[in-house]
Scaffold this motif. Structure first.
Motif, PDB file in Angstrom:
ATOM      1  N   GLN A  99       0.826  -1.200   0.000  1.00  0.00           N
ATOM      2  CA  GLN A  99       0.000   0.000   0.000  1.00  0.00           C
ATOM      3  C   GLN A  99       0.868   1.260   0.000  1.00  0.00           C
ATOM      4  O   GLN A  99       0.586   2.229  -0.717  1.00  0.00           O
ATOM      5  N   SER A 100       1.911   1.253   0.801  1.00  0.00           N
ATOM      6  CA  SER A 100       2.846   2.380   0.829  1.00  0.00           C
ATOM      7  C   SER A 100       3.448   2.616  -0.544  1.00  0.00           C
ATOM      8  O   SER A 100       3.530   3.758  -1.030  1.00  0.00           O
ATOM      9  N   LEU A 101       3.864   1.534  -1.190  1.00  0.00           N
ATOM     10  CA  LEU A 101       4.483   1.637  -2.512  1.00  0.00           C
ATOM     11  C   LEU A 101       3.494   2.175  -3.546  1.00  0.00           C
ATOM     12  O   LEU A 101       3.828   3.046  -4.365  1.00  0.00           O
ATOM     13  N   GLU A 102       2.253   1.679  -3.528  1.00  0.00           N
ATOM     14  CA  GLU A 102       1.248   2.136  -4.498  1.00  0.00           C
ATOM     15  C   GLU A 102       0.962   3.628  -4.367  1.00  0.00           C
ATOM     16  O   GLU A 102       0.866   4.350  -5.365  1.00  0.00           O
ATOM     17  N   TRP A 103       0.838   4.097  -3.135  1.00  0.00           N
ATOM     18  CA  TRP A 103       0.573   5.528  -2.928  1.00  0.00           C
ATOM     19  C   TRP A 103       1.743   6.367  -3.433  1.00  0.00           C
ATOM     20  O   TRP A 103       1.549   7.383  -4.105  1.00  0.00           O
ATOM     21  N   ALA A 104       2.955   5.960  -3.104  1.00  0.00           N
ATOM     22  CA  ALA A 104       4.133   6.728  -3.501  1.00  0.00           C
ATOM     23  C   ALA A 104       4.295   6.753  -5.014  1.00  0.00           C
ATOM     24  O   ALA A 104       4.595   7.800  -5.603  1.00  0.00           O
ATOM     25  N   VAL A 105       4.092   5.609  -5.653  1.00  0.00           N
ATOM     26  CA  VAL A 105       4.269   5.539  -7.102  1.00  0.00           C
ATOM     27  C   VAL A 105       3.193   6.341  -7.816  1.00  0.00           C
ATOM     28  O   VAL A 105       3.457   6.979  -8.849  1.00  0.00           O
ATOM     29  N   LYS A 106       1.988   6.370  -7.281  1.00  0.00           N
ATOM     30  CA  LYS A 106       0.931   7.202  -7.872  1.00  0.00           C
ATOM     31  C   LYS A 106       1.354   8.667  -7.885  1.00  0.00           C
ATOM     32  O   LYS A 106       1.193   9.378  -8.885  1.00  0.00           O
ATOM     33  N   ASP A 107       1.935   9.140  -6.788  1.00  0.00           N
ATOM     34  CA  ASP A 107       2.404  10.528  -6.729  1.00  0.00           C
ATOM     35  C   ASP A 107       3.634  10.743  -7.607  1.00  0.00           C
ATOM     36  O   ASP A 107       3.810  11.828  -8.181  1.00  0.00           O
ATOM     37  N   LEU A 108       4.475   9.710  -7.739  1.00  0.00           N
ATOM     38  CA  LEU A 108       5.638   9.803  -8.620  1.00  0.00           C
ATOM     39  C   LEU A 108       5.183   9.925 -10.076  1.00  0.00           C
ATOM     40  O   LEU A 108       5.710  10.739 -10.835  1.00  0.00           O
ATOM     41  N   GLN A 109       4.200   9.124 -10.456  1.00  0.00           N
ATOM     42  CA  GLN A 109       3.650   9.185 -11.814  1.00  0.00           C
ATOM     43  C   GLN A 109       3.055  10.552 -12.120  1.00  0.00           C
ATOM     44  O   GLN A 109       3.158  11.053 -13.241  1.00  0.00           O
ATOM     45  N   ALA A 110       2.444  11.161 -11.106  1.00  0.00           N
ATOM     46  CA  ALA A 110       1.786  12.459 -11.285  1.00  0.00           C
ATOM     47  C   ALA A 110       2.758  13.621 -11.199  1.00  0.00           C
ATOM     48  O   ALA A 110       2.355  14.781 -11.394  1.00  0.00           O
ATOM     49  N   GLY A 111       4.027  13.349 -10.903  1.00  0.00           N
ATOM     50  CA  GLY A 111       5.016  14.409 -10.792  1.00  0.00           C
ATOM     51  C   GLY A 111       4.928  15.208  -9.502  1.00  0.00           C
ATOM     52  O   GLY A 111       5.486  16.306  -9.400  1.00  0.00           O
ATOM     53  N   LEU A 112       4.253  14.662  -8.482  1.00  0.00           N
ATOM     54  CA  LEU A 112       4.094  15.368  -7.212  1.00  0.00           C
ATOM     55  C   LEU A 112       5.295  15.185  -6.303  1.00  0.00           C
ATOM     56  O   LEU A 112       5.489  15.961  -5.359  1.00  0.00           O
ATOM     57  N   ILE A 113       6.089  14.150  -6.556  1.00  0.00           N
ATOM     58  CA  ILE A 113       7.380  13.978  -5.883  1.00  0.00           C
ATOM     59  C   ILE A 113       8.441  13.833  -6.966  1.00  0.00           C
ATOM     60  O   ILE A 113       8.162  13.427  -8.088  1.00  0.00           O
ATOM     61  N   ASP A 114       9.673  14.209  -6.629  1.00  0.00           N
ATOM     62  CA  ASP A 114      10.746  14.243  -7.625  1.00  0.00           C
ATOM     63  C   ASP A 114      11.516  12.934  -7.721  1.00  0.00           C
ATOM     64  O   ASP A 114      12.146  12.653  -8.745  1.00  0.00           O
ATOM     65  N   ALA A 115      11.511  12.147  -6.669  1.00  0.00           N
ATOM     66  CA  ALA A 115      12.251  10.887  -6.659  1.00  0.00           C
ATOM     67  C   ALA A 115      11.662   9.992  -5.585  1.00  0.00           C
ATOM     68  O   ALA A 115      10.902  10.452  -4.717  1.00  0.00           O
TER      69      ALA A 115
END
Length: 357
Positions: A99-115
């Motif tokens: 679940q942690s990974l899915e949330w983080a990757v969703k934000d990574l895909q959206a460009g909301l986090i840089d890395a």
């Protein structure tokens, strides 16, 4: 330059992931270099904070847009009360790591986090939670729409990349094709230029069989697949050498002459890498549209809850995520404007950048 926003997954909550994360951010000077966003649960973070016994103030939020740049942020990906069984592979451990990974990757895909920096997961626990991939690398490759990626272990100037990742040894030879190797060499070359700032990288390619096949006596993969891939890469203008026998290549110190080494399978590359740099290395996924790093160790269940885990590898993974994010920005800027002068990257050994306690 704007501080990069670095997403961090908690990994298996029964392992040492949160311990090394908390120990890393105990040094508040890190907030000068990035805005950290941990994807997990305030309750789970507080539980591990009490075990580690450190003062750790964090900003509890529901989404990354609420993050502040002067504090470690924790995105609450769930509100459930979680059963923590330190040192054990459990379905709960896999479920919440996923679940942690899915949330983080969703934000990574959206460009909301840089890395993204991923804390370790346990493959058995992830399978209990129906995670349909061998590991982080394969999941991220698909999630970010890459045809291929390259798993690369990095420590200082030592970079060991893998042609195949998490495969049974019996399945490796069939995967070693000229086409696959050329893909891996090209992605590795591009990453060395774009992510590590090396203008004309040199790449060594290892053989699959003992003595690199010994002229075909110990296997034909070198002559039929590996050497043709090396020759074609050279024709394309890349500085690629091999195939080299793996034992002598590392034993003689020849690895020091190259910017990166492409090994044919997991243990061929990781066994010498970890012998040379265990506890300090970083797992980097090259070839993705986004930056992802991870410590070079696993969940270390035997250490979980004992406050004895060394955070060095996680800290190095964080530094590398920041450095490569900046390097990619500079690389793109320099391609658009070749006269631009690059900023100096963070060096984890440079006391001028980070004040160690």
């Amino acid at each position: 330059m704007t501080k990069p926003i670095i997403g961090i997954t908690i990994g298996d909550l029964n392992g040492i992931g949160l311990e090394v994360i908390l120990k890393t951010f105990q040094n508040e000077q890190l907030l000068n270099n990035c805005t950290p966003v941990i994807y997990g649960s305030s309750k789970v973070v507080s539980y591990h904070k009490n075990i580690v016994g450190i003062e750790f103030a964090f900003n509890a939020i529901r989404s990354v847009d609420q993050a502040t740049d002067d504090r470690v942020n924790v995105v609450n990906c769930w509100q459930d009360n979680v059963n923590i069984s330190l040192g054990k592979a459990t379905e709960h451990g896999g479920k919440y790591a996923y679940q942690s990974l899915e949330w983080a990757v969703k934000d990574l895909q959206a460009g909301l986090i840089d890395a993204l920096v991923t804390a370790p997961i346990n493959k058995e626990a992830m399978q209990m939670a129906n995670f349909p991939f061998p590991g982080h690398t394969e999941y991220l490759t698909q999630a970010l729409g890459a045809r291929e990626s390259v798993m690369m272990l990095v420590h200082d100037e030592l970079r060991v990349a893998l042609a195949t990742n998490h495969l049974p040894l019996r399945a490796v030879p069939a995967k070693i094709t000229k086409e696959l190797l050329l893909q891996k060499i090209n992605l590795l070359h591009e990453s060395l230029c774009m992510d590590f700032g090396i203008d004309r990288p040199t790449i060594a390619v290892l053989g699959l069989n003992p003595h690199a096949g010994d002229g075909g006596l110990l296997g034909m993969e070198e002559e039929q697949q590996i050497r043709p891939a090396v020759i074609e890469a050279k024709k394309g203008g890349k500085l690629v050498m091999g195939p080299f026998p793996a034992d002598g290549f590392f034993g003689s110190g020849q690895y020091r002459k190259y910017d990166a080494i492409l090994a044919m399978y997991h243990d061929q590359g990781l066994a010498p890498f970890k012998a040379l740099s265990f506890g300090n290395g970083v797992n980097y996924t090259a070839g993705l549209s986004a930056v992802r790093t991870s410590p070079d160790h696993g969940t270390a269940y035997d250490l979980a809850g004992k406050n004895g885990a060394d955070p060095t590898s996680f800290r190095n993974a964080l530094f590398m995520a920041i450095d490569i994010t900046r390097q990619r920005r500079d690389y793109k800027d320099m391609r658009a404007n070749p006269l631009r002068i690059r900023e100096k990257p963070i060096d984890s050994d440079d006391g001028n950048d980070i004040i160690e306690e």
